[in-house]
Design a protein around this motif. Sequence first.
Motif, short mmCIF file in Angstrom:
data_model
loop_
_atom_site.label_atom_id
_atom_site.label_comp_id
_atom_site.label_asym_id
_atom_site.label_seq_id
_atom_site.Cartn_x
_atom_site.Cartn_y
_atom_site.Cartn_z
N LEU A 1 -0.12 -1.66 -2.61
CA LEU A 1 -0.75 -1.99 -3.89
C LEU A 1 -1.18 -3.46 -3.93
CD1 LEU A 1 -0.95 0.47 -5.42
CD2 LEU A 1 1.44 0.25 -6.03
N ASN B 1 -4.05 -4.50 -1.62
CA ASN B 1 -5.36 -3.97 -1.98
C ASN B 1 -5.82 -4.42 -3.35
OD1 ASN B 1 -6.03 -2.29 0.36
ND2 ASN B 1 -4.14 -1.25 -0.21
N LYS C 1 -4.68 -3.79 -6.11
CA LYS C 1 -4.58 -2.76 -7.14
C LYS C 1 -3.29 -2.91 -7.94
CE LYS C 1 -7.23 0.66 -4.59
NZ LYS C 1 -7.23 1.95 -3.87
N GLU D 1 -2.74 -5.37 -10.14
CA GLU D 1 -2.97 -6.21 -11.32
C GLU D 1 -2.03 -5.88 -12.49
OE1 GLU D 1 -5.16 -8.94 -11.77
OE2 GLU D 1 -4.84 -8.66 -9.61
N ARG E 1 0.25 -3.50 -12.57
CA ARG E 1 1.36 -2.62 -12.22
C ARG E 1 2.57 -3.37 -11.67
NH1 ARG E 1 -0.73 2.49 -9.10
NH2 ARG E 1 1.48 2.86 -9.47
N ARG F 1 4.31 -9.88 -6.97
CA ARG F 1 3.04 -9.94 -6.25
C ARG F 1 2.97 -11.16 -5.36
NH1 ARG F 1 -1.67 -10.02 -10.24
NH2 ARG F 1 -0.09 -9.60 -11.83
N THR G 1 -7.40 7.07 3.93
CA THR G 1 -8.37 7.10 2.84
C THR G 1 -9.59 7.97 3.14
OG1 THR G 1 -9.52 5.18 3.69
CG2 THR G 1 -7.77 4.78 2.08
#
Lengths: 339, 339
Positions: free
Chosen positions: A24, A27, A29, A31, A33, A39, A62
């Motif tokens: 997460l 990538n 992604k 923000e 979460r 982070r 993916t």
Amino acid sequence: MRKPRVKALDVARAADVSTATVSLVMNGKAEKRVPLETRQRVLKVAADLGYTVDLRARGLATGTSRLIGFLVPNSVGNPFFGALHMELLRELGSSYQVLTVATDVGEEVARRNIEQLLAMGIDALVAMSVDSAYLRPIQSDIPMILIDTDRFGPGVAALNFAVEKGARDLAEHLVELGHRRIIYVEATTRSRTFPARRNALFTALEEAGVAPPAVIETDIDMLDAERVAQPLLRKWSNDGVTAIICATDLQAYGVLTAMKSENISVPHEMSIAGFDDLPFSRVVEPQLTSVRLPGDALARGAVAELRGLLDRKSARIASIVIDVELQRRGSTARARSTP
Amino acid sequence: MRKPRVKALDVARAADVSTATVSLVMNGKAEKRVPLETRQRVLKVAADLGYTVDLRARGLATGTSRLIGFLVPNSVGNPFFGALHMELLRELGSSYQVLTVATDVGEEVARRNIEQLLAMGIDALVAMSVDSAYLRPIQSDIPMILIDTDRFGPGVAALNFAVEKGARDLAEHLVELGHRRIIYVEATTRSRTFPARRNALFTALEEAGVAPPAVIETDIDMLDAERVAQPLLRKWSNDGVTAIICATDLQAYGVLTAMKSENISVPHEMSIAGFDDLPFSRVVEPQLTSVRLPGDALARGAVAELRGLLDRKSARIASIVIDVELQRRGSTARARSTP
DNA sequence: TTGTAGGCGTTATCAA
DNA sequence: TTGATAACGCCTACAA
């Protein structure tokens, strides 16, 4: 003895989180979460360990590869290949990578090369001067950008120079100057553009009541053209030939060199013209009359089309023709009177 | 809406074998293990279904990618890039694919681009005219072939033209012809070869008692060189300059064109010479004196070296210097007497 | 001679 | 908010 790459699990352990969190965070992604503190910790650990995401593994997971296949014929001398390649690399920059394959023309090789490209999981295919017969059977609906190739089906964009128009203009130019006996120097390379150039030229000449030129063939290479033309020039001149048209400027330079060593004065004894209008055409003496094919416009158009197909995955109907323009220069002049 | 690729399991089911057998057969490792009959059945089913191995998945599983990274600077005008690229593609054929990345010079971009390449799992890296500062920190022991870049460490091969020798020969040539006031047209491109050319040249001139040339800089591009040189030529001539040396032939062509439009006669009023010896140097008038850098030898050498490092994974000590040769032609002659 | 199953490094789906 | 865990498709011991 390869050093084991550091992987997500290593980072996860060192940062005391799970691989999911690492993914997460890496990538962007995360923000809303993952708390800022976590982070930053993950990012720091990743940087310290020198972690980078393995693109193959990501691709597997993916179903996307961020890879553009670039298929070109295995022949030297295409002056637009370089420009297009650079434009692709430059424009796609770091968002996509370009996987280039030079393929021999020929059923077997071409098919294998294309399959390899697809097997790498490319997201789109850019093909230049490749026979559409090899492209048509592709069992994949990735976007395709075809240059100097016939368009087929949806999800496929085709770009071509308006060489037919250029050829007609050139024919008219020479006819106006009174040329009636002409030699055509064809390229050995098999690609769509050369028959197109020649056919349009011959048709226009025929309509003007000029007999079809005799044809010789050389590689797209100065030296080869020089070698092939040299022993024929004197005879041509004696036979009343007053103009030579070459399929490419490169060939024209070679023929021009041969003309000089045969003491054939250009444009008085013979005119000469080419296609492409490379920068050198303004440097040779006399300057070469040539049909300008704007390579940068082609490259930009191709990349724009690619972007379009990549972004909105919708099939676009696109068959783009890029305008060309005859550059009249000193290498063509009024035909001498012949017997 | 992408069609699901057919995978090994599909083939296995249809052929009534296991995926292991499919794998064995598809990789030609089934010679002595799977009976002919089964092998043929698998191959037939695979062909019928249009199965091809997913290279990403294979790469993940085997730790190899059959991918060569090709790193080039994002600048146009390197005349050897094309030859090298083609040689790579042609020679490696279908055994390896070439992933080309054009990188902007600059800490950030270069590092990211290199990381992307590594993240794709490339088996080797070929880098051309890239500052070794970006290459040195690479945390990977894949083989590297460096062209126009300083060599460092084992597992790294470096290839360079002997431009220093060429520069010395050129300097001697001009000195012998009596030139004392010289202009040097440098290339804006940052790569190892240009300082090498210039330094060797200046050193040789100095040893011959000639004052260091004044330097101007242009892109490696005919038009740019023409544009920059044109307004200066007349003044140079008046100042007693008798020779211009260009870092590349392309620039020399541009300067030559400018000289013509300024009615400066070559080589009587001024001599001019370049580096590279592109084919056109025998076409321009007068023919251009130039240091020939044999691009095909470079390309072949690089690919041979790559093959070597790829096959026996042993580190080889390789720092290959490719010989160059001054081509004396009509663009250089005895210096006119100057005040 | 063939099949089973674990692992390659990620991402994504659910639970918790 | 985070963590297991199942894909992704293939290869390859190891078993059978």
